[in-house]
Design a protein around this motif. Sequence first.
Motif, mmCIF file in Angstrom:
data_model
loop_
_atom_site.group_PDB
_atom_site.id
_atom_site.type_symbol
_atom_site.label_atom_id
_atom_site.label_comp_id
_atom_site.label_asym_id
_atom_site.label_seq_id
_atom_site.Cartn_x
_atom_site.Cartn_y
_atom_site.Cartn_z
ATOM 1 N N ILE A 146 9.124 -79.059 44.015
ATOM 2 C CA ILE A 146 8.131 -78.473 44.923
ATOM 3 C C ILE A 146 7.343 -79.636 45.485
ATOM 4 C CG2 ILE A 146 6.228 -76.846 45.172
ATOM 5 C CD1 ILE A 146 7.359 -75.256 42.884
ATOM 6 N N GLY A 147 7.558 -79.925 46.779
ATOM 7 C CA GLY A 147 7.011 -81.141 47.404
ATOM 8 C C GLY A 147 8.128 -82.171 47.462
ATOM 9 N N PHE A 148 8.509 -82.548 48.688
ATOM 10 C CA PHE A 148 9.629 -83.479 48.857
ATOM 11 C C PHE A 148 9.161 -84.662 49.703
ATOM 12 C CE2 PHE A 148 14.135 -84.310 50.417
ATOM 13 C CZ PHE A 148 14.565 -84.794 49.184
ATOM 14 N N GLY A 149 8.075 -85.293 49.226
ATOM 15 C CA GLY A 149 7.564 -86.488 49.882
ATOM 16 C C GLY A 149 8.105 -87.718 49.166
ATOM 17 N N GLY A 152 8.807 -86.950 45.380
ATOM 18 C CA GLY A 152 9.882 -85.962 45.297
ATOM 19 C C GLY A 152 11.235 -86.601 45.595
ATOM 20 N N ALA A 168 14.908 -78.445 46.908
ATOM 21 C CA ALA A 168 13.507 -78.807 47.143
ATOM 22 C C ALA A 168 12.888 -77.822 48.114
ATOM 23 C CB ALA A 168 13.425 -80.230 47.702
ATOM 24 N N ASP A 170 9.621 -77.812 50.685
ATOM 25 C CA ASP A 170 8.520 -78.537 51.312
ATOM 26 C C ASP A 170 8.439 -78.043 52.751
ATOM 27 O OD1 ASP A 170 6.943 -80.483 52.691
ATOM 28 O OD2 ASP A 170 7.359 -81.928 51.093
ATOM 29 N N VAL A 200 3.397 -82.177 44.750
ATOM 30 C CA VAL A 200 2.570 -81.837 45.913
ATOM 31 C C VAL A 200 1.157 -82.391 45.723
ATOM 32 C CG1 VAL A 200 3.729 -79.718 46.655
ATOM 33 C CG2 VAL A 200 2.086 -79.615 44.784
ATOM 34 N N THR A 206 -1.957 -75.453 47.783
ATOM 35 C CA THR A 206 -1.140 -75.719 46.588
ATOM 36 C C THR A 206 -1.878 -75.407 45.287
ATOM 37 O OG1 THR A 206 -1.821 -78.029 46.489
ATOM 38 C CG2 THR A 206 0.192 -77.548 47.745
ATOM 39 N N SER A 228 2.011 -84.112 39.133
ATOM 40 C CA SER A 228 1.380 -84.191 40.469
ATOM 41 C C SER A 228 -0.128 -84.163 40.312
ATOM 42 C CB SER A 228 1.887 -83.068 41.385
ATOM 43 O OG SER A 228 1.471 -81.790 40.939
#
Length: 307
Positions: A146-149, A152, A168, A170, A200, A206, A228
């Motif tokens: 959860i969150g693909f920055g 991630g 994923a 996002d 995230v 969030t 996170s």
Amino acid sequence: MLRLHANDPLDKTAMKILEDSDLFEISAEHLDKDHLMKIMPEIEVLVVRSATKVTSEVIEAGKKLKLIARAGVGLDNVDVESARKHNIIVRNTPGANAISVAELTFGLLLGLVRHIPRGTYGIKEGKWEKKELKGVEIFGKTIGLIGFGAIGREVAKRAIAFGMNVCAFDPFVKETDMEVELMTTVESLLEKSDVISLHVPLTPETKHIIGEKEISLMKDGVIIINASRGGTIDEQALYNGLVSGKVSGAALDVFEVEPPSDELRRKLVGLGNVICVPHVGASTSEGQKRVGLEMAKIIVEECKVMI
Ligand code: NAD
């Protein structure tokens, strides 16, 4: 010269870059809120990591404040809106500690599924719990990010190397060239994943992104990892899920209350199927050096044009 105060520690090399720039009169010392408030009227550059809360009160006391430098990623300890209102620049170092956090995520996951903390403590206490400590492999399992920055994506690379399937969710990422299935809803990720790992920022959207309803959608025996921010998981719901067995284990680097000293969190960390560490995701020599260097360069760049 600009008056720069580092209220949280920066790496030595970073401090040297700041000193060598001859742009700053530097003080570096962690002050509690009352003491920080006293020096704020004179400060032009405030450097923090996650420990200092840069509230609107602190910002308003900074009559000469021009730049808030947050060495690290999350800006949840900085009142960015208040800074914007007062025309104060806020800079952070996105991505600089992604590898450190991704590696810890795998440390937590492997520690949990192979019972490494319990094995260690057992042996130290003279026990040999070989039969009790049967684990599971992560090979072939599905991990949902959860969150693909920045973090991630680093977790995804490592998961692929371990032979995991990766999906994923996002809302801001529409495509990837990695072997990762991008899900269009968080619910579809929850239903599909054997392991769920959060990456995230903590925002109003969030906060408690994992709560009772979300846990009910997950597979029975799911594993939850959070490196996170505390507050992204509703910890009462997580506790209930762990006690009922719906969630087979959780590995936590972060808590909504840190340290986790209140009744709920003492109960949570006391469970046998929870392993945890004290918010050390970014705490590696390399990560802090990278964050410090990047921060120092950004501060010098921003401040050169101010003088
Ligand atoms: P990043 O900004 O590169 O990635 C965050 C991703 O989250 C972005 O791609 C964004 O689109 C996505 N996102 C935002 N809202 C979302 C939502 N509602 N649902 C799903 N995705 C959403 O940041 P990063 O470097 O990958 O760091 C991620 C977070 O990890 C940070 O914000 C911070 O909270 C945390 N962090 C923890 C530690 C630690 O010590 N444990 C260290 C560094 C960062």
